[in-house]
Design a protein around this motif. Structure first.
Motif, short mmCIF file in Angstrom:
data_model
loop_
_atom_site.label_atom_id
_atom_site.label_comp_id
_atom_site.label_asym_id
_atom_site.label_seq_id
_atom_site.Cartn_x
_atom_site.Cartn_y
_atom_site.Cartn_z
N ILE A 75 9.09 3.44 -10.62
CA ILE A 75 7.71 3.38 -11.37
C ILE A 75 6.75 4.40 -10.23
CG2 ILE A 75 6.91 1.38 -10.06
CD1 ILE A 75 6.13 0.42 -12.85
N ALA B 7 15.70 -0.99 -10.90
CA ALA B 7 15.58 0.39 -10.51
C ALA B 7 14.21 0.93 -10.83
CB ALA B 7 16.48 1.31 -11.19
N LEU B 8 13.33 0.20 -11.81
CA LEU B 8 12.15 0.76 -12.02
C LEU B 8 11.21 0.12 -11.12
CD1 LEU B 8 10.02 1.51 -14.35
CD2 LEU B 8 9.78 -0.80 -14.99
N LEU B 9 11.47 -0.96 -9.98
CA LEU B 9 10.79 -1.40 -9.28
C LEU B 9 11.03 -0.75 -7.85
CD1 LEU B 9 10.34 -5.05 -10.39
CD2 LEU B 9 8.61 -3.12 -10.79
#
Lengths: 125, 125
Positions: B24, B115-117
């Motif tokens: 992100i 993974a997004l975080l």
């Protein structure tokens, strides 16, 4: 003696924002930790709020003002409401400078969410 | 001509469950990706649901039946409802064996959320 008019009041509550927890595959969450972490996930459970969060997180220098992130197709008050929810959940911090409030991702909180979901390679399941 | 009575309706949607997205901090989420990821975070936004998820994830062999996870202080139908929500969001898969349904974490989906975080070290913010 200090003059109360010159005391700086922090914008953010003083409470701890650093969570928690071992990876979810290694240990069961306690009820208290589950309540805390669920509140963080809830902050990202709205598509517009998640987009705002990603706009702040990916903005140059990791900081953005409302004017930088407001183009998400909702009204300005709705944007402010969502940013407030993200701040209350500990995911963003804010700082007023001049006429604008600037938002930053709180890396310790986001890292804790990521770590909680840190799973072994798929083959291990 | 096919007989509509014999058409098998899949329990899980056939659509891809493998997300998505760069961290992100590196790129803004598209509206479509934000909607998809927000639905996953929503699945973990309830404390009881998050505890059930952690019980399945931390269970030996990464698999648990309802009987293994039901002691979270709510009724059996509520447990079943929460497990269904987690399955619908792609976070758990299920398999019936004999009289029990067994649940597993879907590692690709959970890894995508993590993974997004995935943020750089705190100092980089």
């Amino acid at each position: 003696m200090s003059n109360p008019m010159t005391v700086e009041v922090p914008v953010l509550p003083a409470g701890p924002v650093t969570p928690c927890c071992a990876p979810i595959t290694s240990a069961e969450l306690s009820p208290a930790d589950a309540a805390k972490m669920a509140a963080m996930f809830k902050a990202l459970s709205d598509p517009v709020r998640l987009r705002l969060f990603s706009k702040v997180a990916s903005h140059p220098a990791g900081e953005a003002c409302v004017c930088d992130v407001a183009d998400v197709g909702v009204s300005q008050p709705t944007v402010s409401h969502h940013l407030k929810k993200l701040r209350e959940a500990g995911l963003l911090t804010s700082q007023r400078r001049g006429t604008w409030v600037y938002y930053r991702v709180e890396p310790s909180v986001v890292a804790a969410m990521s770590a909680l979901l840190d799973t072994p390679a798929a083959g291990a399941f």
